[in-house]
Motif scaffolding. Sequence first.
Motif, PDB file in Angstrom:
ATOM      1  N   ASP A 100       1.270  -1.461  -0.128  1.00  0.00           N
ATOM      2  CA  ASP A 100      -0.183   0.216   0.044  1.00  0.00           C
ATOM      3  C   ASP A 100       0.893   1.075  -0.627  1.00  0.00           C
ATOM      4  OD1 ASP A 100      -2.152  -1.441  -0.098  1.00  0.00           O
ATOM      5  OD2 ASP A 100      -2.528  -1.148   1.975  1.00  0.00           O
ATOM      6  N   ALA A 101       2.165   1.121   0.632  1.00  0.00           N
ATOM      7  CA  ALA A 101       2.949   2.278   0.710  1.00  0.00           C
ATOM      8  C   ALA A 101       3.265   3.092  -0.387  1.00  0.00           C
ATOM      9  CB  ALA A 101       3.528   2.605   1.830  1.00  0.00           C
ATOM     10  N   PRO A 107       5.282   9.135  -5.563  1.00  0.00           N
ATOM     11  CA  PRO A 107       5.259   9.764  -6.118  1.00  0.00           C
ATOM     12  C   PRO A 107       4.957   8.631  -7.455  1.00  0.00           C
ATOM     13  CG  PRO A 107       6.455  11.019  -5.048  1.00  0.00           C
ATOM     14  CD  PRO A 107       6.639   9.035  -4.178  1.00  0.00           C
ATOM     15  N   GLU A 108       3.781   9.515  -9.018  1.00  0.00           N
ATOM     16  CA  GLU A 108       4.066   8.620  -9.934  1.00  0.00           C
ATOM     17  C   GLU A 108       5.523   7.584 -10.191  1.00  0.00           C
ATOM     18  OE1 GLU A 108       2.035   8.737 -13.983  1.00  0.00           O
ATOM     19  OE2 GLU A 108       1.553  10.482 -13.111  1.00  0.00           O
ATOM     20  N   ARG A 127       8.366   2.959 -11.473  1.00  0.00           N
ATOM     21  CA  ARG A 127       9.949   2.381 -11.658  1.00  0.00           C
ATOM     22  C   ARG A 127       9.875   0.787 -10.772  1.00  0.00           C
ATOM     23  NH1 ARG A 127      14.424   6.419 -10.052  1.00  0.00           N
ATOM     24  NH2 ARG A 127      15.498   4.749 -10.117  1.00  0.00           N
ATOM     25  N   VAL A 128       9.490   1.050  -9.091  1.00  0.00           N
ATOM     26  CA  VAL A 128       9.199  -0.117  -8.088  1.00  0.00           C
ATOM     27  C   VAL A 128       8.712  -0.579  -8.590  1.00  0.00           C
ATOM     28  CG1 VAL A 128       8.324  -1.027  -6.014  1.00  0.00           C
ATOM     29  CG2 VAL A 128      10.003   1.046  -6.079  1.00  0.00           C
ATOM     30  N   GLY A 137      15.754  -0.317  -4.233  1.00  0.00           N
ATOM     31  CA  GLY A 137      17.021  -0.042  -5.455  1.00  0.00           C
ATOM     32  C   GLY A 137      16.151   0.779  -6.188  1.00  0.00           C
ATOM     33  N   VAL A 138      14.911   1.201  -6.004  1.00  0.00           N
ATOM     34  CA  VAL A 138      15.141   3.034  -6.558  1.00  0.00           C
ATOM     35  C   VAL A 138      15.404   3.868  -5.454  1.00  0.00           C
ATOM     36  CG1 VAL A 138      12.490   3.751  -7.071  1.00  0.00           C
ATOM     37  CG2 VAL A 138      12.777   1.725  -8.016  1.00  0.00           C
TER      38      VAL A 138
END
Length: 197
Positions: free
Chosen positions: A17-18, A23-24, A29-30, A65-66
């Motif tokens: 959920d988090a 942000p978009e 990327r995640v 990683g992101v």
Amino acid sequence: MSASPAIRGFVTSMILDAARALPEESRRRVFALVPAPTLALIESTSRLGWIPMEESMKLTDALHGVLGNPGYRRFFSRLADRLIDAPLLHSLFDAAVRLFGLTPQALFKWSTHAWDQAFRHIGRLTYQLQHQGPNGGRIDMVWEGIPPLMLRGGTFEESLAGTFEMFLRRVSREGHVHMRPAPASEKSRRVYEVTWK
């Protein structure tokens, strides 16, 4: 053969959920890095069910990683604030506050009990009070018997440090969480030195 590390469904669900609230650009990327079957497993597991840690870490490794080390630690520190209010942990937290007060010592002692509610087969967490006084204190949180999976890439280590930082905020104390480097002879042990004033 040792049992496989696992994490409660409600913890991974809250991480998901988090992640969806990022942000978009970060969110895109995640989720580009997380396999669809992993997301389906997280979404279908009951809150009290267990998810293999290897699957959960496909999500947390992507976040790490992101976001990078400082960003991931901040992400997890904010998330830990919500986790402490989750039904399974909140009753334990309330009991600790009633018994010991809202102090760093109470929260860090409490975390060793919450550990067993949220995780299994990932090692043991212990509390060691080093110093306390009117001008602050120091606690060592010792994580021992760590399976190699849990040390992969430093993801879980950083999330634990972020959780400990949240504890200090929760009791309105300025402090620092320092992960002491582990000697080569202690690969399955980590010590978090927590100081406050």
